[in-house]
Design a protein around this motif. Structure first.
Motif, PDB file in Angstrom:
ATOM      1  N   GLU A  40       0.833  -1.204   0.000  1.00  0.00           N
ATOM      2  CA  GLU A  40       0.000   0.000   0.000  1.00  0.00           C
ATOM      3  C   GLU A  40       0.870   1.257   0.000  1.00  0.00           C
ATOM      4  O   GLU A  40       0.539   2.254  -0.636  1.00  0.00           O
ATOM      5  CB  GLU A  40      -0.920   0.009   1.220  1.00  0.00           C
ATOM      6  N   MET A  41       1.987   1.185   0.706  1.00  0.00           N
ATOM      7  CA  MET A  41       2.891   2.323   0.770  1.00  0.00           C
ATOM      8  C   MET A  41       3.565   2.561  -0.582  1.00  0.00           C
ATOM      9  O   MET A  41       3.801   3.698  -0.959  1.00  0.00           O
ATOM     10  CB  MET A  41       3.927   2.108   1.878  1.00  0.00           C
ATOM     11  N   GLU A  42       3.840   1.485  -1.320  1.00  0.00           N
ATOM     12  CA  GLU A  42       4.404   1.632  -2.666  1.00  0.00           C
ATOM     13  C   GLU A  42       3.419   2.334  -3.584  1.00  0.00           C
ATOM     14  O   GLU A  42       3.800   3.197  -4.377  1.00  0.00           O
ATOM     15  CB  GLU A  42       4.790   0.265  -3.235  1.00  0.00           C
ATOM     16  N   LYS A  43       2.141   1.988  -3.464  1.00  0.00           N
ATOM     17  CA  LYS A  43       1.103   2.659  -4.256  1.00  0.00           C
ATOM     18  C   LYS A  43       1.024   4.140  -3.878  1.00  0.00           C
ATOM     19  O   LYS A  43       0.894   5.005  -4.750  1.00  0.00           O
ATOM     20  CB  LYS A  43      -0.254   1.993  -4.037  1.00  0.00           C
ATOM     21  N   PHE A  45       3.429   5.963  -2.658  1.00  0.00           N
ATOM     22  CA  PHE A  45       4.613   6.636  -3.167  1.00  0.00           C
ATOM     23  C   PHE A  45       4.423   7.005  -4.642  1.00  0.00           C
ATOM     24  O   PHE A  45       4.756   8.120  -5.051  1.00  0.00           O
ATOM     25  CB  PHE A  45       5.862   5.760  -3.011  1.00  0.00           C
ATOM     26  N   SER A  46       3.872   6.102  -5.419  1.00  0.00           N
ATOM     27  CA  SER A  46       3.616   6.383  -6.839  1.00  0.00           C
ATOM     28  C   SER A  46       2.662   7.565  -6.997  1.00  0.00           C
ATOM     29  O   SER A  46       2.886   8.448  -7.827  1.00  0.00           O
ATOM     30  CB  SER A  46       3.026   5.163  -7.540  1.00  0.00           C
ATOM     31  N   THR A  47       1.621   7.581  -6.183  1.00  0.00           N
ATOM     32  CA  THR A  47       0.663   8.688  -6.212  1.00  0.00           C
ATOM     33  C   THR A  47       1.340   9.994  -5.808  1.00  0.00           C
ATOM     34  O   THR A  47       1.153  11.026  -6.463  1.00  0.00           O
ATOM     35  CB  THR A  47      -0.518   8.401  -5.260  1.00  0.00           C
ATOM     36  N   ASP A  48       2.122   9.953  -4.743  1.00  0.00           N
ATOM     37  CA  ASP A  48       2.816  11.159  -4.273  1.00  0.00           C
ATOM     38  C   ASP A  48       3.811  11.663  -5.313  1.00  0.00           C
ATOM     39  O   ASP A  48       3.956  12.867  -5.510  1.00  0.00           O
ATOM     40  CB  ASP A  48       3.550  10.886  -2.963  1.00  0.00           C
ATOM     41  N   LEU A  49       4.482  10.753  -5.982  1.00  0.00           N
ATOM     42  CA  LEU A  49       5.454  11.117  -7.006  1.00  0.00           C
ATOM     43  C   LEU A  49       4.760  11.827  -8.169  1.00  0.00           C
ATOM     44  O   LEU A  49       5.233  12.857  -8.649  1.00  0.00           O
ATOM     45  CB  LEU A  49       6.189   9.871  -7.488  1.00  0.00           C
ATOM     46  N   LYS A  50       3.603  11.301  -8.585  1.00  0.00           N
ATOM     47  CA  LYS A  50       2.837  11.930  -9.666  1.00  0.00           C
ATOM     48  C   LYS A  50       2.355  13.318  -9.264  1.00  0.00           C
ATOM     49  O   LYS A  50       2.333  14.235 -10.077  1.00  0.00           O
ATOM     50  CB  LYS A  50       1.642  11.062 -10.043  1.00  0.00           C
ATOM     51  N   ASN A  51       1.959  13.461  -7.989  1.00  0.00           N
ATOM     52  CA  ASN A  51       1.427  14.736  -7.495  1.00  0.00           C
ATOM     53  C   ASN A  51       2.509  15.702  -7.033  1.00  0.00           C
ATOM     54  O   ASN A  51       2.217  16.846  -6.696  1.00  0.00           O
ATOM     55  CB  ASN A  51       0.440  14.499  -6.353  1.00  0.00           C
ATOM     56  N   LYS A  90       6.672   2.574   6.620  1.00  0.00           N
ATOM     57  CA  LYS A  90       7.238   3.894   6.329  1.00  0.00           C
ATOM     58  C   LYS A  90       8.691   3.774   5.864  1.00  0.00           C
ATOM     59  O   LYS A  90       9.161   4.586   5.067  1.00  0.00           O
ATOM     60  CB  LYS A  90       7.084   4.801   7.532  1.00  0.00           C
ATOM     61  N   GLU A  91       9.374   2.758   6.336  1.00  0.00           N
ATOM     62  CA  GLU A  91      10.726   2.488   5.834  1.00  0.00           C
ATOM     63  C   GLU A  91      10.670   2.084   4.359  1.00  0.00           C
ATOM     64  O   GLU A  91      11.570   2.428   3.590  1.00  0.00           O
ATOM     65  CB  GLU A  91      11.398   1.382   6.655  1.00  0.00           C
ATOM     66  N   CYS A  92       9.639   1.353   3.964  1.00  0.00           N
ATOM     67  CA  CYS A  92       9.464   1.005   2.546  1.00  0.00           C
ATOM     68  C   CYS A  92       9.345   2.275   1.715  1.00  0.00           C
ATOM     69  O   CYS A  92       9.960   2.386   0.649  1.00  0.00           O
ATOM     70  CB  CYS A  92       8.207   0.155   2.351  1.00  0.00           C
ATOM     71  N   TYR A  93       8.565   3.210   2.186  1.00  0.00           N
ATOM     72  CA  TYR A  93       8.388   4.486   1.487  1.00  0.00           C
ATOM     73  C   TYR A  93       9.728   5.219   1.394  1.00  0.00           C
ATOM     74  O   TYR A  93      10.097   5.720   0.333  1.00  0.00           O
ATOM     75  CB  TYR A  93       7.352   5.335   2.225  1.00  0.00           C
ATOM     76  N   ASN A  94      10.463   5.264   2.514  1.00  0.00           N
ATOM     77  CA  ASN A  94      11.760   5.938   2.527  1.00  0.00           C
ATOM     78  C   ASN A  94      12.730   5.311   1.529  1.00  0.00           C
ATOM     79  O   ASN A  94      13.465   6.014   0.840  1.00  0.00           O
ATOM     80  CB  ASN A  94      12.374   5.914   3.927  1.00  0.00           C
ATOM     81  N   LYS A  95      12.733   3.988   1.442  1.00  0.00           N
ATOM     82  CA  LYS A  95      13.629   3.316   0.497  1.00  0.00           C
ATOM     83  C   LYS A  95      13.297   3.692  -0.938  1.00  0.00           C
ATOM     84  O   LYS A  95      14.190   3.936  -1.752  1.00  0.00           O
ATOM     85  CB  LYS A  95      13.571   1.799   0.691  1.00  0.00           C
TER      86      LYS A  95
END
Length: 112
Positions: A40-43, A45-51, A90-95
């Motif tokens: 879910e965090m990977e998804k 991150f993708s959304t945050d990257l697009k935005n 959250k570590e997944c997101y940071n990576k």
């Protein structure tokens, strides 16, 4: 009475931006606290990257002010202090964020 009102107004104008900033970070933290898995965090991150709304979660006893300042000023990335307990999602997101910055911005020494 006018002096007391003026003083109160000045104090409120001084305090409001700091309180507003804290409230906004709390809202952001709440959004991420609902996410429980790395997938879910990977998804997210993708959304945050697009935005263009990336976040970095700092873990540990001390909050690295220089890192937070650099991330905000150079890359427009908000930093949230998480305390000592490391949360795996959250570590997944940071990576993912660190990988992205290393690839796109050629950053290798910014993160410990």
């Amino acid at each position: 009475m006018i002096g007391a009102f003026g003083l109160s107004l000045v104090l409120n104008l001084y305090i409001f931006p700091r309180v507003y900033k804290t409230v906004q970070l709390s809202k952001i933290y709440y959004e991420y606290s609902e996410i429980e898995t790395c997938e879910e965090m990977e998804k997210r991150f993708s959304t945050d990257l697009k935005n263009g709304q990336l976040v970095y979660f700092q873990f540990g006893i001390g909050y690295d002010l220089e890192l937070a300042k650099t991330l905000q000023e150079k890359y427009d990335i908000k930093t949230i202090g998480m305390g000592c307990i490391i949360q795996s999602e959250k570590e997944c997101y940071n990576k993912l964020l660190i990988e992205y910055l290393k690839e796109k911005e050629n950053i290798s020494s910014l993160f410990p």
